[in-house]
Design a protein around this motif. Structure first.
Motif, short mmCIF file in Angstrom:
data_model
loop_
_atom_site.label_atom_id
_atom_site.label_comp_id
_atom_site.label_asym_id
_atom_site.label_seq_id
_atom_site.Cartn_x
_atom_site.Cartn_y
_atom_site.Cartn_z
N PHE A 11 -2.30 -8.79 -0.81
CA PHE A 11 -1.39 -9.40 0.14
C PHE A 11 -2.06 -9.72 1.48
O PHE A 11 -1.41 -9.83 2.49
CB PHE A 11 -0.18 -8.48 0.38
N TYR A 17 1.84 -7.41 7.27
CA TYR A 17 1.82 -6.10 6.65
C TYR A 17 1.01 -5.08 7.43
O TYR A 17 1.09 -3.91 7.16
CB TYR A 17 1.25 -6.21 5.23
N MET A 35 6.21 -5.16 -3.23
CA MET A 35 6.21 -4.16 -2.15
C MET A 35 7.63 -3.74 -1.84
O MET A 35 8.54 -4.58 -1.78
CB MET A 35 5.58 -4.75 -0.89
N HIS A 88 14.17 -14.05 1.76
CA HIS A 88 12.99 -13.28 2.17
C HIS A 88 12.44 -13.93 3.43
O HIS A 88 12.03 -15.09 3.40
CB HIS A 88 11.95 -13.30 1.05
N ASN A 92 7.79 -14.54 0.80
CA ASN A 92 7.17 -13.86 -0.34
C ASN A 92 8.25 -13.09 -1.07
O ASN A 92 8.71 -12.05 -0.61
CB ASN A 92 6.06 -12.93 0.15
N ASP A 95 7.86 -9.35 -1.77
CA ASP A 95 7.90 -8.45 -0.62
C ASP A 95 9.36 -8.03 -0.44
O ASP A 95 10.16 -8.73 0.17
CB ASP A 95 7.38 -9.14 0.64
N CYS A 96 9.70 -6.89 -1.01
CA CYS A 96 11.09 -6.43 -1.01
C CYS A 96 11.32 -5.30 -0.03
O CYS A 96 12.21 -4.45 -0.23
CB CYS A 96 11.49 -6.02 -2.43
N ARG A 97 10.54 -5.27 1.04
CA ARG A 97 10.80 -4.31 2.10
C ARG A 97 12.09 -4.71 2.80
O ARG A 97 12.39 -5.88 2.93
CB ARG A 97 9.64 -4.29 3.10
N ASN A 100 12.29 -7.39 5.33
CA ASN A 100 12.02 -8.76 4.88
C ASN A 100 13.17 -9.38 4.11
O ASN A 100 13.22 -10.59 3.96
CB ASN A 100 10.75 -8.78 4.01
#
Length: 176
Positions: A11, A17, A35, A88, A92, A95-97, A100
């Protein structure tokens, strides 16, 4: 596997990040990485995740039968049939933080979308009629609503923007 060298290489295209709180990397069955926040790792890791299209999904049996759910919808607790969408922030979809992923209504997503390249007027919701006048219309819940016909594209656009603001007020009042 916590965010480290392997994930950093995967990434490294985006500086977002770096310096963030701890996160975990979920290896998907087809070799891709997703993520999530460290605190979500245990609940996410219970399921078998794979990449479908450009998003991480899992499928499992429940009391209603086979269920397929995307990772961000799972994390945000959105049930099957919930018409809201997940966006998102950084684009991305792996990117599942939580920082985000955001829940939005379809109307919010459409309002923020760009004008189509086939739009000849240059204004959202405005099209030229065969007689040279300009029509303004707006969509709500899948239905087109006629606003009016105007002499100029600019006037039609102003009417569209006024209708858009009014619809936003109604949506906000309904959601309060």
């Amino acid at each position: 596997v916590f965010f480290g060298e392997k994930a950093n290489l995967q990434f490294s295209k985006s500086p977002i990040y770096k310096g963030m709180h701890r996160m975990a990397v979920i290896e998907l069955s087809n070799g891709n990485l997703a993520m999530v926040d460290d605190c979500d790792y245990q609940s996410i890791n219970r399921l078998h995740w794979y990449k479908s299209g450009d998003v991480a999904v899992a499928s499992f049996f429940s009391s209603v039968g086979m269920v397929v759910v995307s990772m961000p919808r799972f994390l945000l607790g959105l049930k099957t049939g919930d018409k809201r969408v997940v966006i998102h922030a950084n684009g991305n979809k792996l990117d599942c933080r939580r920082s985000n992923i955001k829940i939005k209504t379809r109307a919010d997503v459409m309002a923020a979308s760009k004008i189509k390249t086939t739009n000849s007027s240059g204004y959202r919701g405005v099209s030229e009629l065969s007689n040279g006048s300009w029509r303004a219309q707006i969509a709500s819940h899948g239905t087109q609503h006629y606003i009016g016909t105007f002499k100029t594209a600019k006037a039609a656009s102003m009417a569209y923007k006024a209708a858009e603001k009014e619809m936003a007020k109604l949506r906000k009042a309904r959601n309060e």
